[in-house]
Motif scaffolding. Structure first.
Motif, PDB file in Angstrom:
ATOM      1  N   ARG A   1      11.714  -1.435  20.835  1.00  0.00           N
ATOM      2  CA  ARG A   1      10.918  -0.694  21.761  1.00  0.00           C
ATOM      3  C   ARG A   1       9.293  -0.903  22.125  1.00  0.00           C
ATOM      4  N   LEU A   2       9.521  -1.144  21.213  1.00  0.00           N
ATOM      5  CA  LEU A   2       7.796  -1.661  21.318  1.00  0.00           C
ATOM      6  C   LEU A   2       7.496  -3.834  22.003  1.00  0.00           C
ATOM      7  N   ALA A   3       8.412  -4.045  21.537  1.00  0.00           N
ATOM      8  CA  ALA A   3       8.611  -5.527  21.840  1.00  0.00           C
ATOM      9  C   ALA A   3       8.318  -5.991  24.260  1.00  0.00           C
ATOM     10  N   ASP A   4       9.822  -4.438  24.324  1.00  0.00           N
ATOM     11  CA  ASP A   4      10.006  -4.062  25.523  1.00  0.00           C
ATOM     12  C   ASP A   4       9.390  -3.778  26.507  1.00  0.00           C
ATOM     13  N   THR A   5       8.730  -2.549  25.799  1.00  0.00           N
ATOM     14  CA  THR A   5       7.396  -2.201  26.241  1.00  0.00           C
ATOM     15  C   THR A   5       6.221  -3.168  26.571  1.00  0.00           C
ATOM     16  N   TYR A   6       5.391  -3.836  25.531  1.00  0.00           N
ATOM     17  CA  TYR A   6       4.653  -4.909  25.869  1.00  0.00           C
ATOM     18  C   TYR A   6       5.107  -6.266  25.839  1.00  0.00           C
ATOM     19  N   ALA A   7       5.406  -6.552  26.552  1.00  0.00           N
ATOM     20  CA  ALA A   7       6.012  -8.016  26.649  1.00  0.00           C
ATOM     21  C   ALA A   7       5.168  -9.697  26.229  1.00  0.00           C
ATOM     22  N   ASP A   8       3.383  -8.688  26.204  1.00  0.00           N
ATOM     23  CA  ASP A   8       2.492 -10.159  26.048  1.00  0.00           C
ATOM     24  C   ASP A   8       2.146 -10.047  24.173  1.00  0.00           C
ATOM     25  N   VAL A   9       3.075  -8.636  23.392  1.00  0.00           N
ATOM     26  CA  VAL A   9       2.967  -8.944  21.952  1.00  0.00           C
ATOM     27  C   VAL A   9       4.136  -9.395  21.687  1.00  0.00           C
ATOM     28  N   THR A  10       3.830 -10.434  20.630  1.00  0.00           N
ATOM     29  CA  THR A  10       5.042 -10.571  19.361  1.00  0.00           C
ATOM     30  C   THR A  10       5.120  -9.552  18.480  1.00  0.00           C
ATOM     31  N   VAL A  11       6.966  -9.360  17.698  1.00  0.00           N
ATOM     32  CA  VAL A  11       6.662  -8.071  17.552  1.00  0.00           C
ATOM     33  C   VAL A  11       7.626  -8.798  16.150  1.00  0.00           C
ATOM     34  N   ASP A  12       7.343  -8.298  15.101  1.00  0.00           N
ATOM     35  CA  ASP A  12       7.443  -9.039  14.165  1.00  0.00           C
ATOM     36  C   ASP A  12       8.563  -8.022  13.558  1.00  0.00           C
ATOM     37  N   PRO A  13       9.145  -7.540  13.513  1.00  0.00           N
ATOM     38  CA  PRO A  13      10.386  -6.021  12.951  1.00  0.00           C
ATOM     39  C   PRO A  13      10.748  -5.872  11.105  1.00  0.00           C
ATOM     40  N   ASP A  14       9.769  -6.958  10.958  1.00  0.00           N
ATOM     41  CA  ASP A  14      10.424  -7.166   9.242  1.00  0.00           C
ATOM     42  C   ASP A  14       9.217  -6.765   8.478  1.00  0.00           C
ATOM     43  N   ALA A  15       8.160  -6.966   9.061  1.00  0.00           N
ATOM     44  CA  ALA A  15       6.754  -7.537   7.985  1.00  0.00           C
ATOM     45  C   ALA A  15       6.616  -6.430   7.866  1.00  0.00           C
ATOM     46  N   ILE A  16       5.910  -5.667   6.639  1.00  0.00           N
ATOM     47  CA  ILE A  16       5.498  -4.593   6.375  1.00  0.00           C
ATOM     48  C   ILE A  16       4.587  -4.383   7.365  1.00  0.00           C
ATOM     49  N   TYR A  17       3.230  -5.407   7.563  1.00  0.00           N
ATOM     50  CA  TYR A  17       1.784  -5.215   7.822  1.00  0.00           C
ATOM     51  C   TYR A  17       1.838  -6.582   8.394  1.00  0.00           C
ATOM     52  N   VAL A  18       0.819  -6.876   9.556  1.00  0.00           N
ATOM     53  CA  VAL A  18       0.493  -8.188  10.371  1.00  0.00           C
ATOM     54  C   VAL A  18      -0.633  -7.790  10.309  1.00  0.00           C
ATOM     55  N   HIS A  19      -1.742  -9.255   9.891  1.00  0.00           N
ATOM     56  CA  HIS A  19      -2.909  -8.846   9.915  1.00  0.00           C
ATOM     57  C   HIS A  19      -3.501 -10.039  10.988  1.00  0.00           C
ATOM     58  N   ASP A  20      -3.559  -9.889  13.092  1.00  0.00           N
ATOM     59  CA  ASP A  20      -3.876 -11.134  13.339  1.00  0.00           C
ATOM     60  C   ASP A  20      -5.285 -10.960  14.238  1.00  0.00           C
ATOM     61  N   GLY A  21      -5.677 -11.843  13.954  1.00  0.00           N
ATOM     62  CA  GLY A  21      -7.691 -11.024  13.922  1.00  0.00           C
ATOM     63  C   GLY A  21      -8.058 -10.547  13.276  1.00  0.00           C
ATOM     64  N   ASN A  22      -8.710  -9.363  14.422  1.00  0.00           N
ATOM     65  CA  ASN A  22      -8.968  -7.943  14.080  1.00  0.00           C
ATOM     66  C   ASN A  22      -8.543  -7.181  13.483  1.00  0.00           C
ATOM     67  N   VAL A  23      -6.983  -7.466  13.726  1.00  0.00           N
ATOM     68  CA  VAL A  23      -5.670  -6.071  14.500  1.00  0.00           C
ATOM     69  C   VAL A  23      -4.779  -6.315  13.391  1.00  0.00           C
ATOM     70  N   TRP A  24      -4.917  -5.346  12.348  1.00  0.00           N
ATOM     71  CA  TRP A  24      -3.698  -5.271  11.700  1.00  0.00           C
ATOM     72  C   TRP A  24      -3.190  -4.339  12.068  1.00  0.00           C
ATOM     73  N   THR A  25      -1.748  -4.073  11.802  1.00  0.00           N
ATOM     74  CA  THR A  25      -0.733  -3.346  12.772  1.00  0.00           C
ATOM     75  C   THR A  25       0.462  -3.142  10.719  1.00  0.00           C
ATOM     76  N   SER A  26       0.991  -2.047  10.539  1.00  0.00           N
ATOM     77  CA  SER A  26       1.724  -1.802  10.016  1.00  0.00           C
ATOM     78  C   SER A  26       2.917  -1.282  10.377  1.00  0.00           C
ATOM     79  N   ALA A  27       3.946  -1.347   9.159  1.00  0.00           N
ATOM     80  CA  ALA A  27       4.860  -1.279   9.280  1.00  0.00           C
ATOM     81  C   ALA A  27       5.086   0.830   8.888  1.00  0.00           C
ATOM     82  N   GLY A  28       6.301   1.802   9.075  1.00  0.00           N
ATOM     83  CA  GLY A  28       6.420   3.000   9.064  1.00  0.00           C
ATOM     84  C   GLY A  28       6.503   3.349   6.893  1.00  0.00           C
TER      85      GLY A  28
END
Length: 319
Positions: free
Chosen positions: A126-153
């Motif tokens: 859903r994240l990938a479908d909603t925000y087409a400009d975002v490259t979603v990594d479905p397997d990662a525990i967390y992703v660090h890209d620049g000053n933005v960090w996102t994490s799984a559940g």
């Protein structure tokens, strides 16, 4: 930052990491503030009620902005006033992070455009479908890209915040916090959200569940399809069909994944040599184990150990 019907562990997990860092690390002082749109009492999805401050009253530069997720995420994403406040704080923040579906707030605020990100495995599509400009990594525990960090559940917020502590004060500092919290400092951003052992828990029938439990203690045995089929008194054809249906992978694939899980734990927590670990986990030779690491994790046993241990205590055949 959270909202009504947010996931409480998305909030308390990072808070406890930062609190323990402030208590147990010399000269480290994190100051945290829980905010919502209007402040006051807020009720998490589990029913726990707690106090928050209004996000509009946060002034000055925020060092780290952490956005929680949870059941109320859709209402939060639709709130244009809240998104404006998030953009305001993010503009001057040293880093911006999200836990679980909090990534949708980052996406709605335009903070993920052109970046890699992750979220809970069930919401990655859903994240990938909603925000087409975002490259979603479905397997990662967390992703660090620049000053933005996102994490799984959910609990991945703890992994993420330990990584933030490591980024601020080094891996030994993060390891100290992890020990105090009695959690493993071993899940890197590149590790899969699902381990082989977790995947095996989906099995329904006692014979397969018993086999999976037995397998973990017999990694050096003959674990061919024929041998595993004999273990639960099925023909090879029956076994292949049943195993794939219940576990979601072939027996050979699952065996290699379990061996890899075991090897990773030993590399992270012991000083055994690469050769010893390869034998203990049933790979036989370091070369065989090295190929499995490259194929599945895109790394080597030696690099994996260095990443998690940050030391050079074992040099023999690092791969």
């Amino acid at each position: 930052m959270t909202f009504d019907s947010g996931q409480i562990l998305d909030v308390t997990g990072p808070l406890e990491v930062l609190s323990h860092a402030s208590r147990f690390l010399p000269a480290v002082r994190y100051r945290s503030q829980v905010v919502t749109k209007r402040g006051g009492q807020v009720v998490a999805s589990c029913g726990l009620e707690f106090t928050s401050s209004p996000i509009s009253e946060v002034t000055g530069r925020v060092d780290t902005l952490i956005l929680a997720g949870g059941a109320g995420i859709d209402a939060a994403v639709a709130d244009t006033e809240l998104l404006a406040q998030i953009r305001r704080l993010a503009a001057d923040a040293r880093r911006v992070t999200s836990v679980c579906s909090g990534a949708f707030l980052l996406g709605a605020a335009g903070l993920l455009d052109g970046r890699r990100a992750t979220t809970h495995w069930a919401d990655c599509g859903r994240l990938a479908d909603t925000y087409a400009d975002v490259t979603v990594d479905p397997d990662a525990i967390y992703v660090h890209d620049g000053n933005v960090w996102t994490s799984a559940g959910v609990t991945a917020g703890i992994d993420l915040t330990l990584a933030l502590v490591a980024d601020d004060h080094g891996r030994q500092a993060a390891a100290t916090v992890a020990r105090q919290l009695v959690v493993y400092l071993q899940r890197s951003g590149g590790q899969a959200q699902f381990s082989a052992l977790l995947a095996g828990q989906a099995a329904d029938t006692a014979p397969v569940l018993d086999l999976l439990s037995w397998l973990r203690d017999h990694l050096t045995d003959d674990l061919s399809v024929a041998a595993l089929a004999r273990q639960i008194n099925l023909s090879e054809r029956q076994f292949t069909r049943v195993f794939k249906a219940e576990v979601g992978a072939t027996a050979a694939d699952h065996v290699e994944a379990v061996r890899l899980d075991s090897a990773c734990r030993l590399l992270e927590t012991t000083n055994r040599t690469i050769e010893q670990i390869a034998r203990t986990c049933g790979f036989g030779t370091p070369e065989t184990m090295n190929r499995a690491f490259r194929r599945r994790l895109n790394t080597t046993p030696g690099d994996h150990r260095h990443h998690f241990r940050g030391d050079n205590s074992v040099h023999s055949h690092q791969g």
